[in-house]
Design an enzyme around this catalytic site. Sequence first.
Site, short mmCIF file in Angstrom:
data_model
loop_
_atom_site.label_atom_id
_atom_site.label_comp_id
_atom_site.label_asym_id
_atom_site.label_seq_id
_atom_site.Cartn_x
_atom_site.Cartn_y
_atom_site.Cartn_z
N PHE A 103 13.78 4.49 0.16
CA PHE A 103 13.18 5.80 -0.56
C PHE A 103 11.73 5.67 0.28
O PHE A 103 11.29 4.54 0.29
CB PHE A 103 13.03 5.67 -1.72
CG PHE A 103 12.87 6.98 -2.43
CD1 PHE A 103 14.06 7.87 -2.65
CD2 PHE A 103 11.72 7.31 -2.99
CE1 PHE A 103 13.80 8.94 -3.30
CE2 PHE A 103 11.58 8.47 -3.43
CZ PHE A 103 12.61 9.45 -3.57
N ARG A 149 -1.70 1.30 1.57
CA ARG A 149 -1.37 0.18 0.94
C ARG A 149 -0.14 -0.33 1.64
O ARG A 149 0.54 -1.33 0.93
CB ARG A 149 -0.90 0.65 -0.55
CG ARG A 149 -2.11 0.71 -1.44
CD ARG A 149 -1.75 1.18 -2.84
NE ARG A 149 -2.92 1.51 -3.64
CZ ARG A 149 -2.96 2.02 -4.68
NH1 ARG A 149 -1.77 2.07 -5.44
NH2 ARG A 149 -3.92 2.54 -5.05
N VAL A 163 6.76 3.26 -4.21
CA VAL A 163 7.15 4.19 -5.39
C VAL A 163 5.88 5.02 -5.69
O VAL A 163 4.78 4.68 -5.94
CB VAL A 163 7.48 3.50 -6.71
CG1 VAL A 163 7.72 4.72 -7.64
CG2 VAL A 163 8.70 2.65 -6.40
N HIS A 207 8.61 8.58 -14.28
CA HIS A 207 9.72 7.84 -13.53
C HIS A 207 9.16 6.89 -12.38
O HIS A 207 9.71 5.54 -12.56
CB HIS A 207 10.38 8.96 -12.64
CG HIS A 207 11.63 8.62 -11.75
ND1 HIS A 207 12.77 7.96 -12.50
CD2 HIS A 207 11.66 8.20 -10.60
CE1 HIS A 207 13.71 7.61 -11.47
NE2 HIS A 207 13.01 7.60 -10.43
N PHE A 259 14.34 0.57 -7.47
CA PHE A 259 15.22 0.24 -8.67
C PHE A 259 16.63 -0.60 -8.35
O PHE A 259 17.31 -1.14 -9.19
CB PHE A 259 15.53 1.34 -9.51
CG PHE A 259 16.04 1.29 -10.81
CD1 PHE A 259 15.07 0.98 -11.89
CD2 PHE A 259 17.43 1.27 -11.01
CE1 PHE A 259 15.76 0.75 -13.39
CE2 PHE A 259 17.77 1.10 -12.22
CZ PHE A 259 17.03 1.02 -13.30
#
Length: 137
Positions: free
Chosen positions: A11, A115, A68, A75, A44
Site C-alpha cells: 500500500f 519521512r 499509512v 482508519h 495491518f
Amino acid sequence: MVKLGFVIAEFNRDLTFMMEKLAEEHAAFLGADVSCKIMVPGSFDMPLAIKTLLQKDDIDAVVTIGCVIEGDTEHDEIVVQNAARKIADLSLEFGKPVALGIAGPGMTRMQAEDRIDYGKSAVEAAVKMVKRLKEIQ
C-alpha cells in the site's frame, strides 16, 4: 554479520519503494545482510509475515517498512496502533528485534514523502539491537 528480514507494505508502494531502497543501502553500509523480503498488502497485514520470519534461525531481526496516510476517518490510527502493538508483542515472544519502520498515522502525502527515511532508521535500530543483545548474552 547481522541477517535481516524485511516486511514491506505494498500500500502506497511508490513511497514504500523509496523507503525500501534507502533501508537496503543503509543495511549494506552497516554490513548487514537483507536475507529475505516479504511483501504484504498493507501495514495491518505485517504481523503474520513477521512471525514467519522470526521463526527462521537465519534471521536475527526484522525490519518493517510501511506508510499509512491519513484519510477522512480514523482508519490510519487503527491500522498503525494495532500493527505496532502486534509487532512489539512478536519481538518479545521470539526474543528478536522487530524495528518499526512504518510512517504514520496522521500524516499527509507530502509529510509521508518527507519521512521516507523511516526504513533507514528501522534498519539502524534493528542492527544496534542485535549487536547489543549479543553483547549481554
